[in-house]
Design an enzyme around this catalytic site. Structure first.
Site, PDB file in Angstrom:
ATOM      1  CD  GLU A 113      31.737  -9.153  80.925  1.00 10.74           C
ATOM      2  OE1 GLU A 113      31.855  -9.512  81.983  1.00 10.74           O
ATOM      3  OE2 GLU A 113      32.562  -8.285  80.011  1.00 10.74           O
ATOM      4  CE  LYS A 115      35.896  -5.984  71.039  1.00  9.53           C
ATOM      5  NZ  LYS A 115      35.463  -5.217  70.864  1.00  9.53           N
ATOM      6  CG  ASP A 117      30.268  -2.555  67.327  1.00  5.78           C
ATOM      7  OD1 ASP A 117      31.326  -2.151  67.154  1.00  5.78           O
ATOM      8  OD2 ASP A 117      30.059  -2.793  66.271  1.00  5.78           O
ATOM      9  CE1 TYR A 225      33.582  -2.869  79.191  1.00  2.00           C
ATOM     10  CE2 TYR A 225      31.313  -2.771  77.862  1.00  2.00           C
ATOM     11  CZ  TYR A 225      33.193  -2.365  78.107  1.00  2.00           C
ATOM     12  OH  TYR A 225      34.282  -1.983  77.253  1.00  2.00           O
ATOM     13  CE  LYS A 312      36.266  -7.006  67.280  1.00  2.00           C
ATOM     14  NZ  LYS A 312      37.613  -5.447  66.395  1.00  2.00           N
ATOM     15  CB  CYS A 406      16.010  13.350  37.947  1.00  2.00           C
ATOM     16  SG  CYS A 406      14.833  13.133  39.066  1.00  2.00           S
ATOM     17  CB  CYS A 409      11.361  14.662  36.458  1.00  2.00           C
ATOM     18  SG  CYS A 409      13.328  15.644  37.546  1.00  2.00           S
ATOM     19  CB  CYS A 424      16.737  16.372  40.994  1.00  2.00           C
ATOM     20  SG  CYS A 424      15.400  16.375  39.734  1.00  2.00           S
ATOM     21  CB  CYS A 430      11.189  16.057  40.519  1.00  2.00           C
ATOM     22  SG  CYS A 430      11.874  14.015  40.446  1.00  2.00           S
TER      23      CYS A 430
END
Length: 670
Positions: A113, A115, A117, A225, A312, A406, A409, A424, A430
């Protein structure tokens, strides 16, 4: 190694792994890769076997999952939710097969099957109805999240088949599809909230939310499952899966019967190449002996079955070169660093850029321009740099330094206490913030203006036609200029202006959301609109009055006060008001069910296990009661839940305000 050093090493591993386990299962914010965790766990296990006298009873080698979160009722599992032994190499699988063959002979089958996550879940059904949903927890007991799980559309509340046992538990995995994860993470980013690293974290964080209505807004899915019953109904695991499908459960189509270990390895190799084509994440393959009788014969160890194992996949990673780091300014002003890389092929796609999240991440990695870096996709949707190859660093390489100003700007960046992002503050001057703010305003969930798109807003800004939200409502005065723009014919202009005009009818809550106040999402905007009724009342509230509103915490309250404290924002609101936008909430007539609470005033505070604050507010109003936003001598009752703010508690006690529980409120209504 001395005895003291051995014990210190083992204790340090226990503490480190327990913290990682807590981060993964409780906070849903892992800080270590699965492979690295498993390697450390294996190291600890080897040391405990060699030195049992130093083994800690709280060792993670003795646990299945994580601790129990304190926000839900704890429920003991009827059948323990055991973990599976993990491996990352084929030889371990061949050794597993050899042990099975030695115990059973050659007459057995495997079921392979995917697996998934996600977040493990156990559902209990009685008389074909779903009665309880419990998380894995520590394997013997978990959190009761039934109300949240019932919002998942493909989990049946009542079974289709009458052949199901009177009582059974079914185990599965709750997950989020990649497309939904991307969409929801973009929304979080726009609100200035921390984004989730991967769909698994997002699904886990969602299931642990207190309000099922909020859970319902996030599209979760589940695969099942495993079936647990008091007596045996099927001879094999594969047969039980086919029957579960008939009962209405979502069962993966990508499950295969295998007669030998070579077929198992073929299945593993097939999905290792194709796993990235799936719409959801898998991190390996689970292999189980098919026959239930043979499973019983093989039995269990203290924490896992002897008849099953999981292979895995290692997260795919590739080494490449860091060319440069650029900085993106979002709608809320958050400045996100992005690594620009020499292009590489990773997990089936060409990767040129990787997220660096924030300034802390740059510092943690100790990045220098020209570094050779390992890039991983794995469970991450967006590639990320996981480490630097320091041995390949060139002499004189320049360190990556997060900017103080920034990049768009030049305004000095700020970072508020408790936040990870620099941002900012120049939201009215900006460029990316201005464009982003207007794009947010016209979006479907806000003002939903037809005939306008993100690219059009960029073009209008570059041409100087829009610099503020309010400028959209003066575009009708620039039709001659609009006609000179590419792809703007008379029909397009007419449709756009019609859409802008129609947006004036959008309700107050949509306008409020469209303003783009930091942390004020769609739900918060609705609650603010309902609680205050109009923009003027909202602008006049102080921090205490704001936090008295359902779901408005200190951070949101501070953001609202800061927004309305800016004269430029007030000017924009007044201009929008003169253009005819709605800044008063529509009156919703409350149909009284009784007058039992007429003349009584209430403040609702804290967290309630079975009800949201909005539900309690509606209940009180339906029986004639009135909700106040703050505690005063005029208050009749404080409806108190868990985790109530200490200042409210102290003020209510000083004024001798009677406290009510939900149960006592319901008794009043009887």
């Amino acid at each position: 190694m001395s005895s003291t050093a051995i014990k210190d090493t083992m204790d340090a591993l226990v503490n480190e792994l327990n913290q990682h386990t807590y981060n993964y299962y409780v906070l849903a914010m892992p800080t270590i890769a699965d492979y690295e965790f498993d390697q450390k766990l294996a190291e600890l296990n080897r040391m405990e076997l060699a030195h049992p006298e130093y083994a800690d009873p709280d060792s993670p080698t003795q646990k299945v999952g994580g601790d129990i979160t304190k926000n839900f009722t704890t429920v003991k599992h009827r059948w323990p939710m055991m973990s599976l032994g993990n491996t990352y190499n084929e030889q371990d699988l061949r050794d597993f097969d050899e042990r099975i063959t030695k115990a059973l002979g050659s007459n057995f089958e495997y079921v392979c099957e995917l697996k998934f996550d996600g977040l493990s879940i156990s559902l209990t059904y009685e008389n074909s109805r779903l009665v309880r949903a419990v998380t894995r927890g520590d394997g013997t007991k978990g959190d009761d999240v039934t109300a949240n799980v019932k919002t998942i559309s493909n989990i049946p509340h009542k079974l289709k088949s009458a052949e199901a046992p009177e009582l059974f538990e079914i185990r599965g995995e709750i997950f989020m599809h990649k497309a939904a994860f991307n969409r929801l993470n973009i929304e979080r980013e726009e609100l200035g909230e921390i984004t989730y690293a991967n769909p698994r974290n997002f699904a886990s964080g969602t299931i642990k939310m207190q309000d099922p209505k909020e859970v319902a807004k996030r599209p979760l899915d589940a695969f099942f499952y495993s079936l647990n019953t008091e007596k045996e109904y099927f001879k094999t695991h594969y047969e039980s899966l086919q029957e579960l499908k008939k009962w209405g459960f979502h069962i993966s189509q990508d499950t295969k019967l295998c007669n030998d270990i070579e077929s198992v390895l073929e299945f593993i190799h097939y999905w290792e190449k194709r796993r990235y084509e799936l719409g959801y994440d898998i991190d390996g393959i689970v292999i189980k002996v098919n026959s239930f009788n043979q499973q019983q014969e093989l039995g269990f160890t203290a924490k896992s079955p002897r008849w099953a194992i999981s292979y895995k996949y290692k997260a795919e990673e590739v080494e490449t070169v860091l060319n440069s780091v650029s900085y993106q300014v979002g709608r809320t002003g958050a400045v996100t660093p992005v690594a620009n890389l020499v292009p590489i092929l990773l997990a089936g796609t060409t990767v040129k850029r990787a997220t660096l999240h924030n300034a802390n991440e740059i510092q943690r990695l100790d990045l220098h321009i020209g570094d050779r870096v390992a890039v991983e996709k794995g469970g991450e949707i967006i590639p990320k740099i996981i480490r630097v190859n320091f041995s390949a660093r060139q002499p004189g390489a320049l360190p990556v330094i997060y900017p103080q100003n920034c990049p768009e700007c030049g305004t000095e960046l700020i970072r508020k206490e408790g936040e990870v992002a620099f941002y900012c503050p120049n939201d009215e001057g900006c460029g990316p913030q201005i464009v982003g703010k207007i794009q947010h305003f016209i979006s479907r969930k806000a003002m939903n203006i037809d005939g306008l798109g993100d690219e059009t807003i960029v073009a209008f800004y570059q041409k100087g036609l829009v610099k503020h939200i309010s400028d959209l409502y003066t575009l009708k005065d620039h039709q001659d200029e609009l006609k000179t723009m590419e792809r703007f014919g008379e029909k397009s202009i007419t449709n756009m202006l019609k859409g802008i005009e129609l947006s004036k009818q959008m309700p107050f809550e949509k306008v409020l959301f469209g303003l783009g106040i930091r942390y004020v999402g769609e739900t918060v905007a609705r609650k603010l609109a309902i609680a205050t009724g109009n923009i003027d009342t909202l602008m006049g509230l102080n921090a205490e009055q704001l936090t008295a509103i359902d779901e408005i915490g200190q951070r949101i309250a501070e953001s609202i006060l800061e927004y309305f404290g800016d004269p430029a924002h007030i000017q924009q609101i007044e201009l929008l008001r003169t253009h005819g936008l709605q800044f008063v909430a529509e009156d919703v007539a409350v149909i009284l069910e009784s007058d039992k609470l007429t003349g009584k005033t209430f403040v609702i505070s804290g967290v309630f296990e079975q009800h949201s604050r909005e539900e309690l507010k509606q209940l009180i109003e339906k029986h004639g009661g009135k909700i106040l936003s703050s505690i005063s001598a005029k208050l009749n009752y404080l409806l108190a839940g868990d985790n109530m703010g200490p200042s409210k508690l102290e003020k209510a006690q000083k004024l001798n305000i009677p406290f009510l529980t939900v149960e006592e409120l319901l008794k009043l209504l009887k």
